[in-house]
Design a protein around this motif. Structure first.
Motif, mmCIF file in Angstrom:
data_model
loop_
_atom_site.group_PDB
_atom_site.id
_atom_site.type_symbol
_atom_site.label_atom_id
_atom_site.label_comp_id
_atom_site.label_asym_id
_atom_site.label_seq_id
_atom_site.Cartn_x
_atom_site.Cartn_y
_atom_site.Cartn_z
ATOM 1 N N LEU A 179 -0.726 14.470 5.594
ATOM 2 C CA LEU A 179 -1.556 13.271 5.494
ATOM 3 C C LEU A 179 -2.966 13.646 5.052
ATOM 4 N N ARG B 215 -2.855 14.306 1.394
ATOM 5 C CA ARG B 215 -2.640 13.093 0.600
ATOM 6 C C ARG B 215 -3.912 12.283 0.537
ATOM 7 N N THR C 45 1.621 2.438 11.355
ATOM 8 C CA THR C 45 2.705 1.581 11.850
ATOM 9 C C THR C 45 3.581 2.430 12.742
ATOM 10 N N MET D 68 0.846 -1.193 0.000
ATOM 11 C CA MET D 68 0.000 0.000 0.000
ATOM 12 C C MET D 68 0.880 1.240 0.000
ATOM 13 N N PRO D 69 0.320 2.348 -0.445
ATOM 14 C CA PRO D 69 1.137 3.562 -0.500
ATOM 15 C C PRO D 69 1.443 4.101 0.894
ATOM 16 N N LEU D 70 2.610 4.645 1.014
ATOM 17 C CA LEU D 70 2.988 5.285 2.272
ATOM 18 C C LEU D 70 2.518 6.730 2.205
ATOM 19 N N LEU D 71 1.590 7.087 3.078
ATOM 20 C CA LEU D 71 0.980 8.416 2.978
ATOM 21 C C LEU D 71 1.710 9.453 3.807
ATOM 22 N N ALA D 72 2.221 9.044 4.948
ATOM 23 C CA ALA D 72 2.888 10.040 5.779
ATOM 24 C C ALA D 72 3.900 9.359 6.675
ATOM 25 N N VAL D 73 4.952 10.094 6.934
ATOM 26 C CA VAL D 73 5.954 9.616 7.888
ATOM 27 C C VAL D 73 6.067 10.677 8.968
ATOM 28 N N HIS E 241 -6.175 10.982 -2.524
ATOM 29 C CA HIS E 241 -6.540 9.575 -2.694
ATOM 30 C C HIS E 241 -8.043 9.390 -2.628
ATOM 31 N N ILE F 76 -7.978 -0.012 1.000
ATOM 32 C CA ILE F 76 -6.872 0.431 1.844
ATOM 33 C C ILE F 76 -6.363 1.747 1.276
ATOM 34 N N LEU F 77 -6.436 2.787 2.082
ATOM 35 C CA LEU F 77 -5.996 4.095 1.591
ATOM 36 C C LEU F 77 -4.479 4.205 1.562
ATOM 37 N N GLY F 78 -3.867 3.631 2.598
ATOM 38 C CA GLY F 78 -2.416 3.736 2.682
ATOM 39 C C GLY F 78 -1.972 3.505 4.094
ATOM 40 N N VAL F 79 -0.745 3.846 4.338
ATOM 41 C CA VAL F 79 -0.181 3.583 5.648
ATOM 42 C C VAL F 79 0.608 4.810 6.101
ATOM 43 N N THR F 80 0.564 5.055 7.391
ATOM 44 C CA THR F 80 1.413 6.111 7.936
ATOM 45 C C THR F 80 2.431 5.456 8.849
ATOM 46 N N LEU F 81 3.599 6.026 8.834
ATOM 47 C CA LEU F 81 4.669 5.501 9.678
ATOM 48 C C LEU F 81 4.945 6.529 10.751
ATOM 49 N N PHE G 25 -3.921 2.582 7.510
ATOM 50 C CA PHE G 25 -3.099 1.794 8.440
ATOM 51 C C PHE G 25 -2.072 2.687 9.108
ATOM 52 N N VAL H 21 -3.548 -6.786 6.199
ATOM 53 C CA VAL H 21 -4.083 -6.364 4.894
ATOM 54 C C VAL H 21 -4.858 -7.508 4.276
ATOM 55 N N LEU I 299 1.669 -6.725 9.322
ATOM 56 C CA LEU I 299 1.005 -5.758 8.441
ATOM 57 C C LEU I 299 0.423 -6.472 7.222
ATOM 58 N N ARG I 300 1.222 -7.358 6.671
ATOM 59 C CA ARG I 300 0.765 -8.098 5.503
ATOM 60 C C ARG I 300 -0.467 -8.930 5.833
#
Ligand code: ATP
Ligand code: MG
Lengths: 502, 312
Positions: free
Chosen positions: B128, B131, B282, A472-477, B135, B304-309, B280, B296, B292-293
């Motif tokens: 975010l 973004r 993380t 999945m795309p990484l949207l924010a860090v 999306h 799933i829109l995406g993931v933030t770290l 998501f 999903v 994570l996998r």
């Protein structure tokens, strides 16, 4: 996220793994500490080992090539293996263990077999360059180590010489019996030949060697004779017979004047004998009676002597003057006349029958052919027996040489160049070295462990880890919050004022 | 601008004996009376409200504060009943009881946008927001993670704050993590009515007004779960879906769901059904790619829109 990977991405991947590995620094440090502690403990609790070495030289006073022993393959290696087997021989080590009371615990608990195996692990036999070998033994008592090493070298020398003497004796004995058999055989053959010659003195002039070839030529001609061959074998045999009788008749006149034709071999033998004598006297002038070179020269002279004696004996037997008296002369003339008549008769019948016809040989002619064949066979057998005898004699000579050199004190094959020394320091590796090696090994292990953990670790540390997933795309860090020294941070942004905010 | 209305009905708190509620409900009072009562209790509060342009814009109808609110909570509280959205049609959306809270002096460290609005971390949440708008601009966003403690609440709260920042939109933050609620503790209030209880009650009384808390910013409302005495019920999927649909109709432009972790329960699958997309989160050094996998995989085919770290 997906798409072409740039070199920078790959670099990121590598750095991320390395960075990950650094996160396991505690584990790595613990490994190094534990490994180092084990290394130190091992190095300082291990009994100190002393080692003594003796250097031995394998040397042949008489080169084995001179003795006709075949030196095949890689001699140093082969020799090394043989000597090693001797050093490690079970019976010998068992004796030494008993002698020095080594490994008493193992002997009592598990027996001699295990004790010998244990001892073998402490003996080193190294093939140095050339013909030198290092023999070493290690244990925890320096004096004992020296004594055992010296004893091992001694045992090796004793074993080796015993082995050599044994081998030479056995070879010699075998060749002796074989020589006797062949000698008897030769004697019998020679007697047969002599009997034949006394019965048919007309063959005496043909040398036995020539006879062998002529006889075989006759045999070959007889075998391969096609129909219509111009020369008739019967005729040829008759002609040869007449020639032989002719020779005997004429011989009585020329006999004395003619010098011996076969003395060439004898002359050679004489020359060899002289050379050998000279050699021997030369060697005697330089060395003592027991010196190996003198021994060799003496043996050579002996051989030349026997050879000469044999040849002269043969020559005299063969070249016995043929006594032709008057009575015999008449018989010979009669026989010659008979043969001539027979040749004429044969020619006549042959002409009558025609060129292509086969003429039955007369009784006399067949007899002559049979006698010739006998002559050929006997001479060939004698020649063969002589050759064999000579070969064996050579071998016998070499074997006796080997035997005498093996039993001679001067030709000791193994010499101790460096006797076993008394070790003053414990053998390497020393404690510091061992500790260093242990620490280095544990550092290596720690690095490997950290890297392995980093590779196995599937936690997310960085954006790269998510990008690599490609799910999945990484949207924010969002970065980590800065550690704040002041316990509280007041809001700085004008948040919408609330009712009651005074 | 919605018409000011006052209803005789407040969100029932019958199921919550811990909360002393004046029975019967507050008597119908005129606007004047309400203001007077408020003034009695908190002198200049009215003046503040009057002065606040934002509050003027939202045009709240004030009701007298309950005893509980003034005595139990340290901060001033205002109860209001309002209808959100432009429409006057009473059936267009549910009525809302809004309880307003003052910002406490101590803020939870997860409230990044309030604690450090100028920081790079806050900017990241604003990024975010943008973004997400790119999306497909999802309106109902379920924020989840594979396992516990991976920053779902942090992300959901800050995303909600970012979405409603400067009054750009009306945002509702819903606690869908009924087993381990954390929003109330995070904001530092006790919700007048537990969301789980309200959800239960709305199955029977669908037209009952919802009780929400306005958390420090007029554009952010929170539907929180009370931590104490929580029977840890399962998420009622159909009721939840109806609720979300109703709240959407009620005028909230964005609804952010703070959900439980994906692995270990099916709650997120239910919540994702009512959402436009799943975001998501993380937590660096804590989340594993394997989990994570699997998460999903478990949510498929939800969007799933995406993931933030977080916390890099
Ligand atoms: N700025 C910060 N620094 C360090 N730790 C933090 C910070 N902010 C939050 N945490 C911790 O990170 C963890 C994750 O927080 P958060 O509540 O967002 O996770 P969550 O996914 O909602 O957890 P749960 O599954 O229990 O609901 C919490 O234990 C919190 O205490
Ligand atoms: Mg949470």
């Amino acid at each position: 996220m997906s798409g072409a990977r740039s070199a920078r991405d790959r670099l990121d991947r590598i750095t991320s793994i390395l960075a990950r590995a650094t996160r396991f620094y505690l584990l790595a440090m613990a490994t190094v500490l534990v490994g180092g502690a084990i290394a130190v403990g091992f190095a300082f609790t291990r009994a100190r080992v002393y080692k003594s070495e003796t250097l031995i030289l394998y040397r042949e006073a008489i080169r084995s090539s001179a003795l006709g022993e075949d030196v095949g393959g890689d001699p140093a290696r082969k020799l090394g293996m043989r000597l090693r087997e001797m050093v490690l021989s079970r019976t010998r080590l068992s004796q030494i263990i008993d002698e020095f009371h080594l490994y008493t615990k193992i002997v009592n608990d598990r027996g001699h077999v295990d004790a010998v195996d244990e001892m073998r692990t402490h003996i080193a036999f190294r093939v140095r360059d050339g013909d030198t070998f290092g023999l070493s033994f290690e244990s925890d008592d320096p004096k004992l180590v020296q004594a055992v090493t010296a004893r091992l070298a001694e045992a090796l020398i004793a074993e080796n010489s015993r082995h050599r003497v044994e081998q030479a004796t056995v070879t010699k004995e075998f060749l002796d019996t074989e020589g006797e058999r062949i000698e008897a055989d030769l004697k019998q053959k020679e007697t047969e030949l002599a009997q034949f010659l006394s019965k048919h003195p007309e063959f005496a002039r043909e040398s036995s060697t020539a006879a062998a070839t002529v006889g075989s030529a006759i045999l070959a001609a007889k075998k391969a004779m096609p129909v219509g061959v111009v020369k008739d074998p019967t005729l040829l045999a008759l002609e040869r017979e007449s020639m032989r009788i002719d020779v005997r008749l004429g011989l009585s006149d020329r006999r004395k004047a003619a010098p011996p034709t076969e003395s060439k071999v004898i002359a050679e033998a004489e020359a060899e004998l002289q050379a050998a004598q000279k050699d021997l006297s030369d060697k005697l002038a330089h060395f003592t009676d027991q010196h190996p070179d003198v021994l060799v020269a003496r043996a050579r002279m002996k051989l030349a002597e026997t050879r000469l004696r044999r040849w002269t004996a043969l020559e005299s037997a063969e070249a016995r003057p043929v006594d032709v008296d008057a009575r015999e002369r008449t018989t010979l003339q009669e026989a010659l006349a008979k043969v001539t008549a027979e040749i004429a008769a044969h020619r006549l019948t042959k002409r009558k029958v025609g060129g292509a016809g086969v003429v039955q040989p007369s009784g006399n002619a067949s007899r002559i052919v049979a006698i010739e064949t006998d002559w050929t066979r006997l001479s060939r057998e004698v020649v063969e027996a002589r050759t064999r005898h000579q070969l064996l004699e050579d071998k016998l000579f070499k074997a006796s040489m080997a035997q005498s050199s093996a039993s001679s004190e001067h030709n000791a094959q193994i010499r101790i160049v460096d006797p076993a020394y008394l070790p003053t320091h414990p053998a390497k590796p020393g404690r510091i070295m061992m500790t260093a090696v242990g620490v280095i090994a544990s550092i290596g292990l720690a690095l490997a462990l950290a890297l392995g953990c980093a590779l196995l670790d599937d936690r997310i540390y960085d954006r790269v880890d998510i990008e690599r997933l490609e799910v999945m795309p990484l949207l924010a860090v969002v970065p980590r919050a800065k550690k704040q020294k002041r316990g509280l941070q007041r809001r700085t942004e004008p948040v919408p004022k609330q009712a009651g905010d005074v | 601008m919605s018409e000011r209305r006052r209803r005789d009905r407040r969100p029932s708190t019958k199921d919550e004996p811990a909360v002393p509620v004046p029975t019967p409900g507050p008597p119908p009072v005129s606007e004047e009376a309400a203001r007077g009562a408020a003034d009695d209790l908190r002198g200049d509060l009215r003046g503040d409200l009057k002065r606040d342009p934002l509050l003027d814009r939202t045009a709240l109808t004030m009701v007298p504060p309950t005893q509980k609110m003034t005595l139990q909570d340290a901060q001033p509280v205002i109860d209001s009943l309002e209808r959100i959205g432009e429409s006057d049609d009473p059936e267009s959306g549910p009525e809302m009881w809004v309880e307003r809270h003052r910002m406490p002096s101590r803020l939870d460290r997860r409230l990044v946008l309030l604690r450090e609005p100028d920081s790079w971390r806050s900017a990241c949440f604003r990024v975010l927001r943008h973004r997400l708008a790119e999306h497909g601009d999802p309106r109902v966003i379920a924020v989840t993670s594979a396992e516990r403690g991976e920053g779902k609440t942090t992300c959901a709260v800050n995303l909600a704050l970012a979405l409603g920042e400067c009054g750009r939109a009306r945002v509702l933050l819903v606690e869908a993590n009924l087993r381990a609620p954390s929003l109330a503790a995070l904001f530092g209030f006790t919700p007048p009515a537990c969301f789980a209880v309200q959800l239960e009650r709305h199955r029977r009384v669908p037209l009952d007004p919802w009780s929400v808390v306005e958390a420090y910013s007029p554009s952010l409302h929170v539907l929180a779960v009370r931590a104490e005495g929580n029977p840890r019920p399962l998420l009622d999927g159909p009721a939840f879906a109806c609720t979300i649909a109703a709240l959407r109709r009620g005028g909230y432009e964005y609804i952010v769901l703070d959900t439980p972790p994906v692995l270990g329960s099916a709650d997120v699958n239910l919540a994702a059904d009512s959402a436009d997309g799943v975001l998501f989160t993380t937590w660096a050094r804590r989340s594993s790619t394997r989990a994570l996998r699997r998460a999903v995989e478990q949510l498929a085919p939800a969007k799933i829109l995406g993931v933030t770290l977080l916390d890099v």
